[in-house]
Design a protein around this motif. Structure first.
Motif, PDB file in Angstrom:
ATOM      1  N   TYR A  62      32.235  51.503  34.256  1.00  0.00           N
ATOM      2  CA  TYR A  62      31.855  50.099  34.298  1.00  0.00           C
ATOM      3  C   TYR A  62      32.551  49.357  33.158  1.00  0.00           C
ATOM      4  O   TYR A  62      32.797  49.909  32.095  1.00  0.00           O
ATOM      5  N   MET A  63      32.785  48.087  33.367  1.00  0.00           N
ATOM      6  CA  MET A  63      33.338  47.218  32.333  1.00  0.00           C
ATOM      7  C   MET A  63      34.673  47.744  31.794  1.00  0.00           C
ATOM      8  O   MET A  63      34.985  47.603  30.619  1.00  0.00           O
ATOM      9  N   GLY A  64      35.462  48.330  32.692  1.00  0.00           N
ATOM     10  CA  GLY A  64      36.725  48.899  32.252  1.00  0.00           C
ATOM     11  C   GLY A  64      37.957  48.223  32.852  1.00  0.00           C
ATOM     12  O   GLY A  64      39.085  48.596  32.537  1.00  0.00           O
ATOM     13  N   ALA A  65      37.749  47.231  33.699  1.00  0.00           N
ATOM     14  CA  ALA A  65      38.898  46.664  34.430  1.00  0.00           C
ATOM     15  C   ALA A  65      39.955  46.093  33.485  1.00  0.00           C
ATOM     16  O   ALA A  65      41.153  46.235  33.720  1.00  0.00           O
ATOM     17  N   SER A  66      39.509  45.485  32.393  1.00  0.00           N
ATOM     18  CA  SER A  66      40.480  44.823  31.513  1.00  0.00           C
ATOM     19  C   SER A  66      41.280  45.825  30.679  1.00  0.00           C
ATOM     20  O   SER A  66      42.284  45.461  30.077  1.00  0.00           O
ATOM     21  N   ARG A  67      40.814  47.063  30.624  1.00  0.00           N
ATOM     22  CA  ARG A  67      41.561  48.065  29.859  1.00  0.00           C
ATOM     23  C   ARG A  67      41.893  49.282  30.728  1.00  0.00           C
ATOM     24  O   ARG A  67      41.929  50.418  30.247  1.00  0.00           O
TER      25      ARG A  67
END
Lengths: 253, 253
Positions: free
Chosen positions: B169-174
């Motif tokens: 989760y919350m990994g799209a930007s990295r």
């Protein structure tokens, strides 16, 4: 004749209020309902009174309907043009053998749709009043089955070393060996809980340190179906109950 | 004056059909609704037309309402005797900071109830048509946040070594650095997928081998909010699409 289709519907923990609207609509549209182990049978009578109902799971000493037979049934009805709804407890995509069923149906050219639901690990955490991933304690949560295909157990040391909350499914009958194995990596005072029939009116639960959890669960006669939760985040339930003045030995409900 | 209470309601991915009946009932009974980031605002207008609505999250460059302020609001309304319903996306008990909110409310003597929902990792798997735990491939699934409190990333090598499906989760930007780090342990052809807005009408998804997933997600402009799924079980989606004759470069939808 049109080919029918199969919808795998996740029924959640059993409480009909924990069904999603999408699941209820799929059930209401079914020609044939295949009802799995552990699913509240009221779902059929209340939500799909006119569908043909086939029970494909039994517990408590009876042999469950073999997986191959269930898959054959789904294919047969779907190829007759029926809308088959296969109802599974929890979320079908977590330990539900949905993977095999999806592959089999696709191989037969049958469309499959999946409707999510609430898995018992989430219901257990809600009942305990704890986050599965309280950021004071962990970076995530591992959902793991204690019951591996080849009869062995997961590599508990490796899982414990991740520092994540553990949500162990199908482990109640071997909680002794699981807690002992985890105790080689985790401290004996690591918070733990066992929740049987989480999210239903039959729910039973116990919180205790890892070193005592097996004995405590046995004393409370907590058995399958149950989920075991282990990790610092689970300790928030203990903190809370202690703050209310309940001594630790009364941490079960 | 009576003390009110707070219900943390999990709204699921956004599609109102993925609300549970229990969540809809809680929302309908609210005096005050606090609506979080990423929650479909139609929930308030359709399910609780008479409640006071407070939006407590903003995205896209605006600063989100500080956590402390949200907690103060909840306490204030509850201590006024109101039934406060705090609506969170997904399941409140997975990466929702519910742990801190529960602790804060309990400390203030306010009753808290929790209603579960469908987390985006489950919705993403349903959309891809894969089990998170296909037993040909793994023993379980790890839900982990890529966004740690201290600005570091999780120990990807340790997580990859468990052999479990990863739901990040919350990994799209990295996704670049995550897939590179995982590639030190996992083979470059390990199946992977990124699903943005899983379970909503805005959904976008891409499937590709781990070695290509970052470039493919970038090419498709798939960004936050998204969940990244990695592991053999995810490959069933690729097998399925390939069987339909879709070349691998068209595996996105």
């Amino acid at each position: 004749m049109n080919t029918g289709k199969v919808t795998l519907v996740s029924a959640g923990p059993g409480d009909l209020d924990l069904l999603t609207f999408k699941a209820a609509k799929a059930i209401a549209a079914a020609d044939v309902l295949l009802i799995d182990d552990l699913v509240n049978e009221e779902i059929a009578t209340l939500k799909a009174p006119h569908a043909r109902v086939v029970k494909v799971g039994k517990r408590g000493g009876c042999k469950s309907t073999p997986q191959a037979f269930i898959q054959r049934l789904m294919r047969r009805y779907a190829l007759q043009g029926k809308h088959v709804v296969r109802i599974k407890g929890g979320d079908a995509l977590l330990f539900g053998r949905a993977g095999e069923e999806i592959a089999d149906l696709r191989h037969a050219g049958i469309d499959v749709e999946i409707v999510n639901g609430i898995s018992s690990g989430f219901a257990a955490a809600a009942s305990l009043g704890v986050s599965l991933t309280h950021r004071d304690h962990c970076q995530g949560v591992i959902f793991v089955t204690a019951h591996l295909r080849d009869g062995t157990e997961p590599d508990w040391a490796k899982l414990a070393a991740t520092g994540m909350t553990l949500a162990i499914y199908m482990g109640a009958s071997r909680i002794d060996s699981i807690s002992e194995a985890l105790g080689e990596t985790l401290a004996p005072d690591t918070p733990a809980a066992v929740v049987q029939w989480a999210g239903t009116s039959r729910e039973k639960r116990v919180c205790a340190p890892l070193g005592d959890i097996a004995a405590r669960a046995a004393a409370q006669q907590i058995a399958s179906p149950a989920v075991i939760l282990i990790g610092g985040a689970v300790g928030e339930a203990i903190v809370e109950l202690a703050a209310r003045g309940e001594p630790l030995r009364r941490l079960s409900a």
